[in-house]
Design an enzyme around this catalytic site. Structure first.
Site, PDB file in Angstrom:
ATOM      1  N   GLU A  36       0.861  -1.192   0.000  1.00 13.99           N
ATOM      2  CA  GLU A  36       0.000   0.000   0.000  1.00 13.99           C
ATOM      3  C   GLU A  36       0.892   1.234   0.000  1.00 13.99           C
ATOM      4  O   GLU A  36       1.791   1.347   0.829  1.00 13.99           O
ATOM      5  CB  GLU A  36      -0.946  -0.015   1.202  1.00 13.99           C
ATOM      6  N   GLY A  41      -7.116   1.071   3.345  1.00 19.41           N
ATOM      7  CA  GLY A  41      -8.565   1.238   3.168  1.00 19.41           C
ATOM      8  C   GLY A  41      -8.894   1.983   1.879  1.00 19.41           C
ATOM      9  O   GLY A  41     -10.037   1.972   1.438  1.00 19.41           O
ATOM     10  N   GLY A  42      -7.892   2.646   1.302  1.00 20.04           N
ATOM     11  CA  GLY A  42      -8.077   3.279  -0.008  1.00 20.04           C
ATOM     12  C   GLY A  42      -9.104   4.397  -0.013  1.00 20.04           C
ATOM     13  O   GLY A  42      -9.352   5.058   1.006  1.00 20.04           O
ATOM     14  N   THR A  43      -9.698   4.591  -1.168  1.00 18.80           N
ATOM     15  CA  THR A  43     -10.610   5.722  -1.395  1.00 18.80           C
ATOM     16  C   THR A  43     -11.819   5.669  -0.473  1.00 18.80           C
ATOM     17  O   THR A  43     -12.181   6.657   0.164  1.00 18.80           O
ATOM     18  CB  THR A  43     -11.092   5.710  -2.859  1.00 18.80           C
ATOM     19  N   CYS A  44     -12.478   4.527  -0.426  1.00 19.61           N
ATOM     20  CA  CYS A  44     -13.747   4.442   0.303  1.00 19.61           C
ATOM     21  C   CYS A  44     -13.568   4.879   1.749  1.00 19.61           C
ATOM     22  O   CYS A  44     -14.308   5.721   2.265  1.00 19.61           O
ATOM     23  CB  CYS A  44     -14.292   3.016   0.237  1.00 19.61           C
ATOM     24  N   HIS A 443     -45.705  -2.293   8.027  1.00 17.97           N
ATOM     25  CA  HIS A 443     -46.297  -0.956   8.036  1.00 17.97           C
ATOM     26  C   HIS A 443     -45.823  -0.206   9.280  1.00 17.97           C
ATOM     27  O   HIS A 443     -45.805  -0.796  10.359  1.00 17.97           O
ATOM     28  CB  HIS A 443     -47.821  -1.061   8.055  1.00 17.97           C
TER      29      HIS A 443
HETATM   30  C1  LIG Z   1     -16.297  11.200  -2.876  1.00 15.79           C
HETATM   31  C2  LIG Z   1     -16.569   9.744  -3.116  1.00 15.79           C
HETATM   32  C3  LIG Z   1     -17.635   9.135  -2.500  1.00 15.79           C
HETATM   33  C4  LIG Z   1     -17.891   7.789  -2.724  1.00 15.79           C
HETATM   34  N1  LIG Z   1     -18.971   7.217  -2.120  1.00 15.79           N
HETATM   35  C5  LIG Z   1     -19.247   5.917  -2.357  1.00 15.79           C
HETATM   36  C6  LIG Z   1     -20.352   5.286  -1.743  1.00 15.79           C
HETATM   37  O1  LIG Z   1     -21.083   5.906  -0.980  1.00 15.79           O
HETATM   38  N2  LIG Z   1     -20.585   3.983  -2.001  1.00 15.79           N
HETATM   39  C7  LIG Z   1     -19.763   3.264  -2.834  1.00 15.79           C
HETATM   40  O2  LIG Z   1     -20.022   2.075  -3.046  1.00 15.79           O
HETATM   41  N3  LIG Z   1     -18.713   3.824  -3.438  1.00 15.79           N
HETATM   42  C8  LIG Z   1     -18.430   5.139  -3.213  1.00 15.79           C
HETATM   43  N4  LIG Z   1     -17.340   5.708  -3.798  1.00 15.79           N
HETATM   44  C9  LIG Z   1     -16.488   4.877  -4.663  1.00 15.79           C
HETATM   45  C10 LIG Z   1     -15.551   3.983  -3.832  1.00 15.79           C
HETATM   46  O3  LIG Z   1     -14.819   4.779  -2.936  1.00 15.79           O
HETATM   47  C11 LIG Z   1     -14.629   3.213  -4.742  1.00 15.79           C
HETATM   48  O4  LIG Z   1     -15.387   2.562  -5.726  1.00 15.79           O
HETATM   49  C12 LIG Z   1     -13.839   2.175  -3.963  1.00 15.79           C
HETATM   50  O5  LIG Z   1     -13.048   2.767  -2.977  1.00 15.79           O
HETATM   51  C13 LIG Z   1     -12.946   1.402  -4.932  1.00 15.79           C
HETATM   52  O6  LIG Z   1     -12.169   0.524  -4.224  1.00 15.79           O
HETATM   53  P1  LIG Z   1     -10.841  -0.060  -4.849  1.00 15.79           P
HETATM   54  O7  LIG Z   1     -10.420  -1.129  -3.911  1.00 15.79           O
HETATM   55  O8  LIG Z   1     -11.026  -0.414  -6.252  1.00 15.79           O
HETATM   56  O9  LIG Z   1      -9.786   1.148  -4.856  1.00 15.79           O
HETATM   57  P2  LIG Z   1      -9.321   2.163  -3.744  1.00 15.79           P
HETATM   58  O10 LIG Z   1     -10.237   2.159  -2.590  1.00 15.79           O
HETATM   59  O11 LIG Z   1      -9.071   3.446  -4.423  1.00 15.79           O
HETATM   60  O12 LIG Z   1      -7.930   1.550  -3.224  1.00 15.79           O
HETATM   61  C14 LIG Z   1      -6.805   1.502  -4.036  1.00 15.79           C
HETATM   62  C15 LIG Z   1      -5.560   1.521  -3.155  1.00 15.79           C
HETATM   63  O13 LIG Z   1      -4.418   1.236  -3.948  1.00 15.79           O
HETATM   64  C16 LIG Z   1      -3.347   2.056  -3.532  1.00 15.79           C
HETATM   65  N5  LIG Z   1      -2.401   2.150  -4.659  1.00 15.79           N
HETATM   66  C17 LIG Z   1      -2.627   2.688  -5.879  1.00 15.79           C
HETATM   67  N6  LIG Z   1      -1.548   2.536  -6.683  1.00 15.79           N
HETATM   68  C18 LIG Z   1      -0.608   1.901  -5.931  1.00 15.79           C
HETATM   69  C19 LIG Z   1       0.723   1.464  -6.188  1.00 15.79           C
HETATM   70  N7  LIG Z   1       1.282   1.620  -7.389  1.00 15.79           N
HETATM   71  N8  LIG Z   1       1.411   0.867  -5.197  1.00 15.79           N
HETATM   72  C20 LIG Z   1       0.834   0.671  -3.972  1.00 15.79           C
HETATM   73  N9  LIG Z   1      -0.421   1.044  -3.684  1.00 15.79           N
HETATM   74  C21 LIG Z   1      -1.136   1.644  -4.647  1.00 15.79           C
HETATM   75  C22 LIG Z   1      -4.019   3.364  -3.190  1.00 15.79           C
HETATM   76  O14 LIG Z   1      -3.212   4.149  -2.315  1.00 15.79           O
HETATM   77  C23 LIG Z   1      -5.303   2.881  -2.513  1.00 15.79           C
HETATM   78  O15 LIG Z   1      -5.141   2.740  -1.134  1.00 15.79           O
HETATM   79  C24 LIG Z   1     -17.046   7.045  -3.578  1.00 15.79           C
HETATM   80  C25 LIG Z   1     -15.950   7.651  -4.190  1.00 15.79           C
HETATM   81  C26 LIG Z   1     -15.706   8.984  -3.966  1.00 15.79           C
HETATM   82  C27 LIG Z   1     -14.520   9.624  -4.632  1.00 15.79           C
END
Ligand SMILES: Cc1cc2nc3c(=O)[nH]c(=O)nc-3n(C[C@H](O)[C@H](O)[C@H](O)COP(=O)(O)OP(=O)(O)OC[C@H]3O[C@@H](n4cnc5c(N)ncnc54)[C@H](O)[C@@H]3O)c2cc1C
Length: 461
Positions: A36, A41-44, A443
């Site tokens: 990582e 936990g990434g984006t979510c 209901h």
């Molecule tokens: C504002 C916003 C609100 C959202 N709300 C919702 C919601 O309510 N419900 C919902 O279902 N979805 C929602 N989403 C979408 C959701 O966040 C994403 O679909 C989800 O996080 C995708 O998960 P993922 O595992 O594919 O990637 P991510 O969660 O993005 O994780 C990818 C990880 O990989 C890491 N990474 C990337 N490249 C490298 C590399 N080269 N080397 C090492 N690590 C790397 C990153 O740092 C990151 O931690 C929202 C998105 C946004 C932007």
């Protein structure tokens, strides 16, 4: 020459699929590495679902407090947002989640955590800082980031994205949201409720253009009722500094009436994090938008490399990323050939009231040309919504006239994000719509009226 450290499996990215896959593989006795580069936990967890939904919750409270009188409740004094406290609440919720994932991974037997940016050196090798790792199986879960389009003036102004918006601990005087879709609308309504003036600037002729026109119109009406200014068909967006403010022009010739804001949020889509992975060294194919090409079981073009989550372009949600993990794990560990094509598209927009969708919308059903039935009901005819004083929106269901299978549904209304699950489950069961029509729901709930909507279908003409 560095000798690589060898693993059975390497996972890149600790987002919504990677950690769970690490858990399954490690439990199965495989030697796993997970890499990582930033926030576990990434984006979510860090800049998406979780923090935005805590903001949406704070915004809901502010709205209820402001409208308390209509419920017979007195709230003394003006309702204001304490942005520092609001941010602290958001941070404490997300930190629990982020730290939980990180400590789970670090304590996992058979799993080694690497922090740093991973890049391919060959189809079986990745470099992270000074470490070279190799494995016959590599799983990419690298997610995406906010798209920053090259619109005129963007390089000359300070702008916010979904990530930096969440760092704000003061209230923008006037927030201009460029992009009238899912991410932009959630922020727009929340910040309006916190007390900012808010303008949404959208290039297209309507908001949330993926949805049906009646949904877009209703979303617009709800937002305008709260005092959000909406500028549609903004064909030529130009950004310009004006003293301490930012002027956003929306017309191709000189805009006589530019929107002047204190802050600009760019909410104009996402791009996959695949441009800095060294994919060329592994020979992994991407499409023209940079998404990793995968088959129905998430295998990339290179044997031994899989892609899960937002980076494969097959979904853009946490539940789709997690389902990708389930598909890969089922195929590799359970001898269960699960596929992406088994998945029914479903998602929600967390404005208030929420919009929840499953399957096809009306436009898609019409385009398919099949004989279909449609049922609609305004939320003003849903008892629970009226009792809650939240009767904006409507429900819409679509059914195949011949097979009686449910084709799709949209619920824009209070608790719509929960109520839609009875429709989702019947769709997965491939049962006819009459299963719901004859079901007795509790209901008074919003779900209670879903059988009624299915009981009053008309031909889609
Ligand atoms: C504002 C916003 C609100 C959202 N709300 C919702 C919601 O309510 N419900 C919902 O279902 N979805 C929602 N989403 C979408 C959701 O966040 C994403 O679909 C989800 O996080 C995708 O998960 P993922 O595992 O594919 O990637 P991510 O969660 O993005 O994780 C990818 C990880 O990989 C890491 N990474 C990337 N490249 C490298 C590399 N080269 N080397 C090492 N690590 C790397 C990153 O740092 C990151 O931690 C929202 C998105 C946004 C932007």
């Amino acid at each position: 020459m560095t000798t690589p450290t060898h693993f059975d499996a390497i996972i890149v990215g600790a987002g919504q699929a990677g950690p769970s896959l690490a858990g399954r593989l490690a439990t199965a006795g495989r030697k796993v590495a997970i890499i990582e580069r930033k926030l576990f936990g990434g984006t979510c967890v860090n800049t998406g679902c979780i923090p935005t939904k805590t903001l949406v919750a704070s915004a809901y409270v502010a709205h209820k407090a402001r409208t308390a009188k209509s419920y017979g409740i007195n709230v003394a004094g003006p309702v204001t947002a304490d942005m520092k406290a609001l941010k602290a609440r958001k941070d404490s919720v997300l930190l629990k989640s982020r730290n939980g994932i990180e400590s789970w991974l670090r304590g996992m037997q058979n799993c080694t955590v690497y922090t740093g940016h991973a890049r391919f050196e060959s189809p079986t090798e990745l470099r992270v800082g000074d470490s070279l790792l190799s494995a016959p199986q590599i799983f990419l879960n690298v997610g995406g980031r906010a798209n920053v389009p090259d619109m005129p003036g963007v390089k000359d102004i300070p702008f916010l994205t979904n990530s930096t918006m969440l760092d704000l601990d003061t209230l923008p005087r006037h927030l201009i949201v460029v992009g009238g879709s899912y991410v932009g609308i959630e922020f727009a309504q929340a910040f309006r409720r916190f007390g900012s003036e808010v303008t949404i600037v959208e290039m297209g002729p309507r908001l949330v253009q993926r949805e049906d026109e009646d949904v877009s119109a209703s979303v617009k009406e709800i937002l305008e009722k709260e005092g959000i200014a909406i500028r549609l068909s903004a064909e030529c967006i130009r950004l310009e500094r004006q003293g301490n403010d930012i002027a956003v022009q929306v017309t191709c010739s000189d805009d006589p009436n530019p929107s002047i804001g204190s802050h600009v949020l760019l909410a104009v889509g996402r791009v996959p994090n695949t441009d800095d992975l060294g994919l060329d060294k592994a020979g992994v194919a991407v499409d023209k938008h940079g998404y990793i090409e995968v088959d129905d079981q998430l295998r990339s073009s290179v044997p031994g490399i899989w892609a899960m989550g937002d980076c494969n372009g097959k979904g853009a949600f946490t539940h789709t990323a997690y389902n990708d993990f389930e598909i890969v794990a089922a195929n590799l560990l359970d001898n269960d050939p699960r596929r992406v094509s088994d998945r029914i598209p479903t998602y929600a927009l967390y404005m208030d009231p929420p919009l929840a969708c499953v399957g096809m919308n009306e436009r898609e059903v019409r385009k398919s040309g099949r004989p279909a039935l449609i049922g609609t009901r305004p939320m003003t005819k849903v008892g629970r919504a009226v009792e809650k004083g939240e009767s904006d929106g409507f429900m819409k269901v679509l059914v195949d006239a011949e097979s009686k299978q449910i084709l799709g549904a949209s619920i824009l209304g209070t608790s719509g994000d929960e109520a839609i699950h009875c429709i989702i489950d019947v769709m997965y069961a491939r049962a006819p719509y009459t299963t719901i029509q004859r079901a007795v729901h509790i209901h008074p709930t919003v779900s209670e009226l879903i059988p009624t909507v299915f009981g009053d279908l008309k031909p889609l003409t």
